[in-house]
Enzyme design. Structure first.
Site, PDB file in Angstrom:
ATOM      1  N   GLU A 325       0.874   3.448   5.042  1.00 51.05           N
ATOM      2  CA  GLU A 325       2.151   3.777   4.402  1.00 51.05           C
ATOM      3  C   GLU A 325       3.241   4.009   5.441  1.00 51.05           C
ATOM      4  O   GLU A 325       4.398   3.646   5.233  1.00 51.05           O
ATOM      5  CB  GLU A 325       1.989   5.023   3.521  1.00 51.05           C
ATOM      6  CG  GLU A 325       3.220   5.383   2.702  1.00 51.05           C
ATOM      7  CD  GLU A 325       4.189   6.331   3.385  1.00 51.05           C
ATOM      8  OE1 GLU A 325       5.274   6.560   2.836  1.00 51.05           O
ATOM      9  OE2 GLU A 325       3.871   6.842   4.490  1.00 51.05           O
ATOM     10  N   GLU A 326       2.882   4.618   6.568  1.00 47.77           N
ATOM     11  CA  GLU A 326       3.883   5.083   7.522  1.00 47.77           C
ATOM     12  C   GLU A 326       4.652   3.962   8.215  1.00 47.77           C
ATOM     13  O   GLU A 326       5.828   4.120   8.514  1.00 47.77           O
ATOM     14  CB  GLU A 326       3.233   5.992   8.576  1.00 47.77           C
ATOM     15  CG  GLU A 326       2.696   7.313   8.041  1.00 47.77           C
ATOM     16  CD  GLU A 326       3.783   8.266   7.584  1.00 47.77           C
ATOM     17  OE1 GLU A 326       4.971   7.887   7.593  1.00 47.77           O
ATOM     18  OE2 GLU A 326       3.456   9.407   7.210  1.00 47.77           O
TER      19      GLU A 326
END
Length: 457
Positions: A325-326
């Protein structure tokens, strides 16, 4: 009279059935909270993820160990099906510890707290140049090339303390992190540093993704702590100031990782699925406790509670620990494509990615009928401090499902936001920053919301 009497009896029976259903749901929800608060596993599971595995940046050995940890936990809690879904992810490493100083015209040298922004190139040794300050990205965009050429740009835009919801303040200055390097490079800057996207004044720099554009020179990009930003701003105000910093970060070839997927099978033969989840990866500083270890544990514990209390849902409840996600959202994108390619019937998704603080409710990103549905939960959940059921945002990981499944409702877990940006992407995001009781309340809230949503859809 017979007709009206029959109608009265029918209405009375319906009202009684409705009241009985609400009372039954109320008793069940109380049991969820009792299980989480009296016999919960969430705090120990978060400790294990943070301390036994550690920070989990995509592509790292720790990220792979986290995948194995997630699979093992789901199997330990008896999930009906546990699988690993392959996903190709980027691999960026910070390298040796970053260092930075500023030097005044009088040769005073002051050390600063700095972290490279995720995805930045390195400095190839010490980078030293005059620093020029802008208080907003729009100010930089209006600057001339003559002002910026050969200098290091300092974007000193603070998060707005007047915004009650801190995510609003974050969104207001996110652009200095995401786009700062591109805009500075367009004007010939040799590097860029930003004020950390953080609320408190402290010594912790906050990292996070930044981006380059094809055809624009890549320049090193870092974040200074808020205290260091204040020191640098004071020095610049007094006169010409040099900034000196070194970063050793670099990109590597993409690698294979996995989303961890577990299920609690539903009773319906329709095959409809409610997806819940958070992201397993974290930045490489701190331990990823609030972002997003807490979200992972919220979902893991919610399903453990449902299984422990022998709740069989109507829909299959699928927990996904998303990877990446990051710095890319490859896990979320890959999951949505995989679900669509396999002709799955995804009917709703819930994400927890706002920290492990006191729960306030859930937001709905979807048609109004789904908003009305979750607002009908308020009376049952208000005794547990859950009152916020509004239009809003679901989450990064589940957002690709909107493209794959038109009209699907996405729901986002909403805890108190006031302290989130004390820890977000910072070395201070460690297990000790998460309050045990607040975490447990979040887990029970997730279990209750899943239970009611499953019944209401």
């Amino acid at each position: 009279m017979t007709f009206f009497r029959t109608l009265f009896i029918s209405c009375s029976l319906f009202s009684s059935a409705l009241l009985f259903g609400q009372q039954s749901d109320s008793v069940q929800i109380r049991q969820f909270f009792n299980e989480a608060l009296l016999r919960g596993k969430s705090h120990e599971d978060l400790r294990s993820l943070c301390k036994d595995i550690g920070a989990r940046i995509t592509g790292s050995a720790q990220a792979q160990m986290a995948v194995e940890w997630g699979k093992r936990k789901m199997e330990e809690y008896g999930f009906d099906k546990v699988t690993l879904q392959p996903v190709t992810v980027p691999h960026w490493e910070r390298g040796t510890k970053e260092v930075a100083w500023f030097q005044t015209a009088s040769n005073q040298v002051v050390q600063l707290d700095i972290l490279a922004l995720g995805g930045s190139i390195g400095t190839n040794g010490l980078l030293k140049a005059e620093v020029i300050q802008f208080n907003h990205l729009d100010e930089l965009k209006k600057a001339s090339k003559a002002q910026v050429q050969g200098k290091i740009v300092f974007l000193n835009q603070p998060m707005n303390p007047a915004d009650i919801v801190t995510f609003t303040a974050y969104g207001g200055c996110y652009a200095i992190r995401g786009q700062g390097a591109v805009e500075a490079a367009k004007l010939g800057a040799v590097g860029v540093v930003i004020r950390s996207l953080a609320m408190p004044e402290d010594q912790h720099p906050h990292t996070g993704s930044m981006y380059y554009e094809t055809g624009i020179a890549k320049i090193p990009a870092g974040a200074l702590s808020t205290k260091s930003s204040n020191l640098l701003a004071e020095a610049i105000q007094k006169g010409k100031t040099q900034l000196i910093f070194e970063m050793d970060c670099r990109d590597y070839p993409d690698v294979q990782s996995f989303n961890v997927v577990g299920e609690l099978k539903g009773s319906s033969k329709s095959g409809e699925i409610i997806t819940i989840g958070g992201h397993l990866d974290s930045w490489d500083t701190g331990e990823g406790a609030h972002d997003d270890g807490a979200g992972i544990v919220h979902c893991l514990e919610a399903i453990r509670i449902l299984k422990q209390l022998k709740i069989q849902p109507v829909h299959t409840i699928r927990v996904v620990f998303f990877m990446n996600e990051e710095n890319g959202n490859k896990g979320g994108q890959g999951y949505a494509k995989w679900a669509k390619d396999n002709n799955e019937k995804q009917v709703a998704a819930i994400e927890s990615d706002r920290g492990g603080f006191t729960p306030h409710g859930f937001e709905c990103d979807g048609p109004d009928n789904y908003l009305k549905l979750i607002q009908s939960f308020r009376s049952l959940l208000l005794p547990y401090g859950l009152y916020h059921f509004e239009k809003g945002y679901g989450g990064v990981d589940i957002s690709p499902l909107k493209e794959a499944y038109k009209g699907i409702p996405l729901f986002g877990f909403v805890p108190d936001s006031q302290r989130y940006f004390d820890f977000h992407h910072a070395p201070s995001d460690v297990f000790e920053s998460v309050n045990k009781r607040e975490l447990e309340l979040g887990c029970a809230s997730m279990a209750a919301f899943v239970y009611l949503l499953d019944k209401g859809l």
